[in-house]
Write an enzyme that holds these catalytic residues in place. Structure first.
Site, short mmCIF file in Angstrom:
data_model
loop_
_atom_site.label_atom_id
_atom_site.label_comp_id
_atom_site.label_asym_id
_atom_site.label_seq_id
_atom_site.Cartn_x
_atom_site.Cartn_y
_atom_site.Cartn_z
CB ALA A 189 12.37 -20.79 11.86
CG ASN A 200 0.29 -17.64 12.13
OD1 ASN A 200 0.82 -18.09 13.15
ND2 ASN A 200 -0.36 -16.48 12.12
NE ARG A 201 6.30 -23.18 8.68
CZ ARG A 201 7.02 -22.64 9.65
NH1 ARG A 201 6.84 -21.37 10.00
NH2 ARG A 201 7.94 -23.34 10.28
CG LEU A 202 -1.38 -18.04 6.55
CD1 LEU A 202 -2.44 -17.08 7.10
CD2 LEU A 202 -2.02 -19.04 5.60
CG HIS A 203 5.33 -19.27 3.72
ND1 HIS A 203 5.83 -18.76 4.91
CD2 HIS A 203 5.37 -20.63 3.84
CE1 HIS A 203 6.17 -19.76 5.70
NE2 HIS A 203 5.90 -20.90 5.09
#
Length: 215
Positions: A8, A193-196
């Site tokens: 997701a 982009n998973r740059l949390h």
């Protein structure tokens, strides 16, 4: 079904160190209230948290319990059987970790600290507020211990109902509260982009140091 293909993306606003509250307990309360107020709050059980404990030799164990209070000292309070597996773990190694996940917001909060039992008075006050059926269930169940059959469990409940018919159900000696004193909080916000965003608070004396972690 290919589990590796399930993913997701997150379309949520980010976290900035300068916008986080100075006290992580206050920040946690704000996020928790937002989860409670969400239209699907009841369905998501916003107070559900993973409680991780470990034996003295390091064998971990985790399960879901419910947060029941944040006391005046900022401690996270929950209730359970002291003779359960988690009770055995905490008696030998009084350190634990909590994890909350609110998927509707793409948020997670991790909390680590030390644990102690609440006072008997606090345990009694909470136990007396529980539905009678839950009180009887606590009396009837020998939590985490092997039982021969479901029938025996139901018979134990029937015996408790008969024993306390017409009267109050007393707090079992091996049942009560635990309070976790936080030493670390991590607030996680899912981003694209998973740059949390990960903002961590670490206790430094009477204050809290705030830092950003790589995702």
């Amino acid at each position: 079904m290919e589990l590796g293909d399930l993913r997701a993306d997150y379309e949520h606003a980010g976290l900035k160190e300068t916008e986080m509250l100075g006290d992580p307990v206050d920040q946690f309360k704000e996020w928790l209230q937002q989860a409670i107020d969400h239209p699907l709050g009841d369905w998501f059980e916003p107070t559900a948290m993973t409680l991780a404990t470990a034996t003295p030799d390091g064998m971990p164990s985790a399960r879901i319990v419910l947060l029941k209070d944040i006391d005046a000292k900022g401690r996270m309070v929950f209730f359970t059987s002291y003779s359960s597996q988690k009770g055995d773990n905490l008696a030998a190694n009084p350190r634990a970790a909590l994890c909350f996940y609110w998927g509707q917001f793409g948020r997670q909060v991790r909390i680590e600290g030390t644990i102690e039992k609440t006072s008997r008075a606090i345990s009694e006050a909470y136990f007396s507020s529980r539905p009678r059926a839950s009180q009887l269930g606590a009396v009837a169940s020998d939590q985490s211990r092997v039982i021969a059959s479901r029938d025996l469990l139901e018979q134990s409940l029937a015996d408790a109902e008969l024993k306390y018919a017409g009267g109050a159900v007393p707090l079992p000696e091996d049942w009560g509260g635990y309070a976790l004193t936080p030493a670390k909080f991590e607030f996680w916000q899912g981003r694209r982009n998973r740059l949390h965003d990960r903002i961590v608070y670490r206790r430094s004396g009477e204050a809290w140091a705030i830092e950003r972690l790589g995702p």
